[in-house]
Design a protein around this motif. Sequence first.
Motif, short mmCIF file in Angstrom:
data_model
loop_
_atom_site.label_atom_id
_atom_site.label_comp_id
_atom_site.label_asym_id
_atom_site.label_seq_id
_atom_site.Cartn_x
_atom_site.Cartn_y
_atom_site.Cartn_z
N GLU A 145 0.85 -1.31 -0.14
CA GLU A 145 0.01 0.01 0.07
C GLU A 145 0.77 1.40 0.11
O GLU A 145 1.84 1.31 0.74
CB GLU A 145 -1.12 0.10 1.13
CG GLU A 145 -2.30 -0.74 1.01
CD GLU A 145 -3.24 -0.40 2.17
OE1 GLU A 145 -3.45 0.79 2.57
OE2 GLU A 145 -3.82 -1.36 2.65
N CYS A 146 0.72 2.26 -0.90
CA CYS A 146 1.17 3.56 -0.78
C CYS A 146 0.92 4.23 0.74
O CYS A 146 0.08 3.75 1.46
CB CYS A 146 0.42 4.54 -1.55
SG CYS A 146 0.72 3.97 -3.48
N PRO A 147 1.80 5.05 0.88
CA PRO A 147 1.50 5.81 2.26
C PRO A 147 0.28 6.50 2.37
O PRO A 147 -0.36 6.91 1.55
CB PRO A 147 3.07 6.79 2.15
CG PRO A 147 3.75 6.21 1.06
CD PRO A 147 2.98 5.57 0.19
N SER A 148 -0.06 6.95 3.43
CA SER A 148 -1.06 7.88 3.91
C SER A 148 -1.30 8.64 3.07
O SER A 148 -0.37 9.80 2.90
CB SER A 148 -1.07 8.14 5.46
OG SER A 148 -2.09 8.98 5.72
N ASN A 149 -2.49 9.25 2.56
CA ASN A 149 -2.79 10.55 1.87
C ASN A 149 -2.25 10.33 0.27
O ASN A 149 -2.29 11.19 -0.61
CB ASN A 149 -2.21 11.78 2.29
CG ASN A 149 -2.89 12.18 3.56
OD1 ASN A 149 -4.32 11.91 3.68
ND2 ASN A 149 -2.45 12.91 4.47
N CYS A 150 -1.62 9.55 -0.10
CA CYS A 150 -1.03 9.09 -1.29
C CYS A 150 -1.88 8.16 -2.06
O CYS A 150 -2.21 6.87 -1.59
CB CYS A 150 0.46 8.43 -1.01
SG CYS A 150 1.32 8.29 -2.60
N SER A 151 -2.44 8.52 -3.45
CA SER A 151 -3.23 7.72 -4.12
C SER A 151 -2.55 6.92 -5.33
O SER A 151 -2.87 5.83 -5.66
CB SER A 151 -4.36 8.33 -4.71
OG SER A 151 -3.95 9.46 -5.42
N CYS B 216 5.77 9.47 -4.02
CA CYS B 216 4.27 9.51 -4.35
C CYS B 216 4.22 10.27 -5.65
O CYS B 216 4.93 11.28 -5.90
CB CYS B 216 3.40 10.60 -3.32
SG CYS B 216 3.05 9.31 -2.00
N CYS C 63 -1.72 12.48 -5.09
CA CYS C 63 -2.26 12.55 -3.57
C CYS C 63 -3.78 12.43 -3.53
O CYS C 63 -4.53 12.74 -4.70
CB CYS C 63 -1.95 13.84 -2.94
SG CYS C 63 -0.18 13.95 -2.83
N ASP C 64 -4.45 11.97 -2.43
CA ASP C 64 -5.88 11.89 -2.13
C ASP C 64 -6.17 13.26 -2.17
O ASP C 64 -5.57 14.38 -2.25
CB ASP C 64 -6.12 11.44 -0.85
CG ASP C 64 -5.69 10.02 -0.62
OD1 ASP C 64 -5.61 9.31 -1.85
OD2 ASP C 64 -5.55 9.53 0.48
N GLN D 271 6.10 13.66 -1.59
CA GLN D 271 5.42 13.38 -0.51
C GLN D 271 4.09 13.94 -0.62
O GLN D 271 4.08 15.26 -0.87
CB GLN D 271 6.14 13.59 0.65
CG GLN D 271 7.36 13.06 1.15
CD GLN D 271 7.27 11.40 1.03
OE1 GLN D 271 6.32 11.01 1.82
NE2 GLN D 271 7.95 10.74 0.14
N CYS D 272 2.96 13.58 0.03
CA CYS D 272 1.72 14.14 0.22
C CYS D 272 1.43 14.73 1.56
O CYS D 272 1.80 14.03 2.44
CB CYS D 272 0.46 13.02 -0.05
SG CYS D 272 0.57 12.33 -1.99
#
Length: 115
Positions: free
Chosen positions: A35-41, A49, A52-53, A62-63
Amino acid sequence: MKGCRECYEGKFLSNGQCIASCPEGTYLSSNECIECPSNCSRCSSAAECSECDEEAFLNNGQCVAPCPEGKYGSAETGKCEECAQACYSCTGPTESDCVGCNYAKGYGCLLYTSP
Protein backbone atom coordinates in the motif's frame (compact mmCIF):
# COMPACT_ATOMS: atom_id res chain seq x y z
CA MET A 1 -4.61 -20.45 6.73
CA LYS A 2 -5.94 -19.56 3.29
CA GLY A 3 -4.27 -17.44 0.66
CA CYS A 4 -0.97 -17.33 -1.14
CA ARG A 5 2.38 -16.55 0.41
CA GLU A 6 4.34 -16.64 -2.88
CA CYS A 7 3.46 -16.34 -6.55
CA TYR A 8 4.75 -17.81 -9.79
CA GLU A 9 6.89 -15.61 -12.01
CA GLY A 10 4.86 -12.87 -13.68
CA LYS A 11 2.32 -12.69 -10.85
CA PHE A 12 2.40 -10.46 -7.79
CA LEU A 13 1.20 -11.04 -4.23
CA SER A 14 -1.60 -8.75 -3.06
CA ASN A 15 -3.67 -9.45 0.06
CA GLY A 16 -2.98 -13.19 -0.12
CA GLN A 17 -3.79 -13.48 -3.84
CA CYS A 18 -1.58 -13.72 -6.93
CA ILE A 19 -2.52 -11.08 -9.49
CA ALA A 20 -1.16 -9.89 -12.88
CA SER A 21 -0.53 -6.27 -11.82
CA CYS A 22 -0.66 -4.24 -8.63
CA PRO A 23 -3.90 -2.30 -8.04
CA GLU A 24 -4.01 1.50 -7.86
CA GLY A 25 -2.85 2.78 -4.47
CA THR A 26 -0.08 0.16 -4.24
CA TYR A 27 3.47 -0.25 -5.53
CA LEU A 28 5.54 -3.31 -6.38
CA SER A 29 8.34 -4.36 -4.02
CA SER A 30 9.97 -7.81 -4.14
CA ASN A 31 7.03 -9.30 -6.10
CA GLU A 32 4.54 -7.99 -3.55
CA CYS A 33 2.02 -5.16 -3.87
CA ILE A 34 2.48 -2.76 -0.94
CA GLU A 35 0.00 0.00 0.00
CA CYS A 36 1.08 3.56 -0.76
CA PRO A 37 1.67 5.83 2.26
CA SER A 38 -1.16 7.74 3.92
CA ASN A 39 -2.77 10.48 1.74
CA CYS A 40 -0.99 9.04 -1.34
CA SER A 41 -3.25 7.59 -4.05
CA ARG A 42 -0.48 6.67 -6.54
CA CYS A 43 3.18 5.89 -5.78
CA SER A 44 6.26 4.09 -7.06
CA SER A 45 7.70 3.39 -3.58
CA ALA A 46 7.10 4.23 0.07
CA ALA A 47 9.21 7.36 -0.44
CA GLU A 48 7.85 8.56 -3.82
CA CYS A 49 4.22 9.59 -4.35
CA SER A 50 3.06 10.86 -7.74
CA GLU A 51 -0.58 11.63 -6.88
CA CYS A 52 -2.32 12.52 -3.63
CA ASP A 53 -5.77 12.03 -2.14
CA GLU A 54 -8.09 15.06 -2.45
CA GLU A 55 -7.22 16.54 0.95
CA ALA A 56 -3.43 16.48 0.41
CA PHE A 57 -0.94 18.10 -1.98
CA LEU A 58 2.22 16.75 -3.60
CA ASN A 59 5.43 18.29 -2.22
CA ASN A 60 8.83 16.81 -3.13
CA GLY A 61 7.38 13.32 -3.70
CA GLN A 62 5.33 13.31 -0.50
CA CYS A 63 1.66 14.05 0.12
CA VAL A 64 1.20 16.75 2.74
CA ALA A 65 -1.63 18.76 4.25
CA PRO A 66 -1.15 21.60 4.71
CA CYS A 67 1.71 22.72 2.45
CA PRO A 68 4.87 24.01 4.17
CA GLU A 69 5.54 27.73 4.74
CA GLY A 70 6.26 29.58 1.51
CA LYS A 71 3.94 27.33 -0.50
CA TYR A 72 0.20 26.95 -1.05
CA GLY A 73 -1.93 23.98 -2.08
CA SER A 74 -3.05 24.36 -5.68
CA ALA A 75 -6.36 22.64 -6.44
CA GLU A 76 -5.50 23.02 -10.13
CA THR A 77 -2.20 21.07 -10.06
CA GLY A 78 -2.65 19.04 -6.86
CA LYS A 79 0.82 20.26 -5.79
CA CYS A 80 2.32 22.64 -3.26
CA GLU A 81 3.29 25.66 -5.35
CA GLU A 82 5.63 28.53 -4.42
CA CYS A 83 4.17 31.73 -2.99
CA ALA A 84 5.09 35.06 -4.57
CA GLN A 85 8.57 36.16 -3.46
CA ALA A 86 7.16 38.89 -1.22
CA CYS A 87 5.07 36.37 0.73
CA TYR A 88 6.20 34.25 3.66
CA SER A 89 2.90 32.37 3.53
CA CYS A 90 -0.01 32.60 1.12
CA THR A 91 -3.24 31.14 -0.21
CA GLY A 92 -2.37 31.55 -3.91
CA PRO A 93 0.33 32.57 -6.41
CA THR A 94 0.09 36.38 -6.37
CA GLU A 95 1.15 39.03 -3.86
CA SER A 96 -2.54 39.71 -3.19
CA ASP A 97 -2.69 36.14 -1.81
CA CYS A 98 -0.10 36.89 0.93
CA VAL A 99 -1.07 35.86 4.44
CA GLY A 100 2.37 36.73 5.83
CA CYS A 101 5.05 39.01 4.37
CA ASN A 102 8.65 37.97 3.70
CA TYR A 103 10.30 40.82 5.63
CA ALA A 104 13.39 38.70 6.38
CA LYS A 105 14.31 38.78 2.67
CA GLY A 106 13.76 42.53 2.44
CA TYR A 107 10.25 42.40 0.99
CA GLY A 108 7.30 44.37 2.16
CA CYS A 109 3.78 43.54 1.08
CA LEU A 110 0.23 44.54 1.70
CA LEU A 111 -1.87 41.97 3.46
CA TYR A 112 -5.28 41.82 1.88
CA THR A 113 -8.34 41.06 3.94
CA SER A 114 -11.78 40.17 2.73
CA PRO A 115 -14.41 42.92 3.10
